[in-house]
Each structure stands twice: as structure tokens, then as C-alpha cells.
Design an enzyme around this catalytic site. Sequence first.
Site: not given
Ligand code: NCD
Length: 305
Positions: A47-48, A76, A97, A125
Site C-alpha cells: 500500500r504505502t 553492498k 521506509r 508511520h
Molecule cells: C502498516 C505498516 O507498514 O506499519 N502497513 C501500512 O503501511 N499500511 C501496518 C502493518 O504492516 O501492519
Amino acid sequence: MNPLDFSVEELDALFCLADDIKADPEKYSHTCDGKILATCFYEPSTRTRLSFESAMLRLGGKTLGFASADSSSAAKGESVSDTIRIISCYADICAIRHPKEGAALVAATKSRIPVINAGDGGHQHPTQTLTDMMTIHALRGSFSNMTIGLCGDLKFGRTVHSLLSALKRYENINYVFISPDELRIPGYIREDVLEKNHLPYKEVRKLEDVMPELDILYMTRVQRERFFNEEDYVRLKDYYILNREKMTLAKKDMMVLHPLPRVNEISVEVDDDPRARYFEQVQYGVYVRMALILTLLGLGGKVNA
Ligand code: NCD
């Protein structure tokens, strides 16, 4: 930049822009022509990452990036600080991320372009929080005067930590934390967010006991990747399963949210309940990320200017 650095007024402006994008996406379809978003994902995501990419493409911009540490120079031994210096030469804005807490902050200090934290370990997040807030704002109209239950893995669930940090500024919210003992909210959130701001909260183990009080139920997945041993995960993973029977205890207008991905914590039979709003939440995530990209690039006023 960390979106939780936004003031309440700046957040209002962001949601207002996201509303306008939702109402007339065409109007914004060339606002980022010639701009590039880099997505640097050292941890898995569906999703993100894709919603950031979708957001930039819908604004007329382009995207580049990597979807795992293995496919970047991290394999590396390159540091995040070096990688972001390189990315600054290739893109105008970056979403990152990383499994390490604080990685996005380190990147932001070395970067020449805006850096968005798309999740740093079990810490924060912020853009999921923007998504959650945009959903609440769109479906409920206000963040104040409500009881919100947060259920599941409150220890490692970074979306919970970010949401609490953002909601602390709104009035008259009651917090109900529903988790097994091992997965209670971490001490630093309890002290820095809840106690410091005198937020009213209670902690319970049984979901059924509090269901009738809740205006919002925010379910979370048990974060398998952050456990030290598999046995503990297996023991806790199905601690909560929201099903139709439990939904009968809830208010008629309660809202069920989930950052997704879902594993077993919400039974698929709940998906058809009109109170289940987690798939709509995903759509709001695209609008709010579009608004965030425009704002951080200084293009938020471009359309109306
Ligand atoms: C969340 C995350 O990555 O923290 N997911 C997301 O980005 N929608 C929640 C999860 O992974 O449980």
C-alpha cells in the site's frame, strides 16, 4: 520532513487540499509535471509504496526507486546517509521506509530534497496517520469528542504510535487500548504522549468488554517481523479476531479502521458490514499523499493561484 511536524492548522490545510483533489482530481493532473518522486523501500510494502507512486503519477509526475534493501546498494554496505545524498541528485522528493527506528530522520538531515518517513521500524508511520485522519475527517467530520479503541499489537504497531502522537492535540478523545499484556503500548508513548498531555485512557485485554463504547475501532496486525522469537508470535497472532458476532455489540455508527495488511484479526465476514471502512481508508491514503507531495514541493497553491 515528518508530517507530524505539521501544526493543527497546517494539517487542516492539508486535509482541505486532499478534499479538493478528491472532488476534482483532473484539476491536479499536471501539477507535478516534470517532478520526480523516489521511493526508497528497505522493507516490504504494498500500500504505502504503491499509493505514493499512484499519488505522484496522478499528479503528472514520475517515480523511481527500489522495493527492497537487496535490490539497492544497501546490499553492498552503503549507508542511508550516502544513499539519500545520491537520491537528492535524481529526484525532487523522496519517501523512505527502513527497518531501523530513526532512519528517515537521519536521511532528512543529509538530504537536499524533502524526505517523507514511510515507516521506520516499530517507531512511526506518519503518512498512515495522515491516511487514518483523512478517513476520520471525511467520514466523521471531526477528531474531537470520540472514543477510539486501538486493538492488537500496540507495542510494535508504528501506525498506532503515530496516530496517538497526532491525535493528542484534539480535545475530548477517550482512548481505549485493547491488547494482550505483552503487546501493550510502549513506555515512551505512555509517558511522552499520554501522561504528558493528560489524555484519558484505559487498558483492557478483552475486546468484547469495550465494544459498545467505541466510536472508532482501529484494528492492527500482530507485527511478526518485529518479534524476537516465532513461538511468541504464534501464541499471540490470533488473540483478537473481529467477527460478525462481536460487531453486534458495537454502536450502529461505529467505524472499523485498519492500516492493512490484515492477517486474521478481522474475519472476512466483517467486510460487508457498512461499518467496515478499511478499504475506503486505502483510497483516502492516495488523496492525502497527493496533497502531501504538493505541499512539500511548495505546489499546494498552484492550482488556485
Ligand atoms: C502498516 C505498516 O507498514 O506499519 N502497513 C501500512 O503501511 N499500511 C501496518 C502493518 O504492516 O501492519
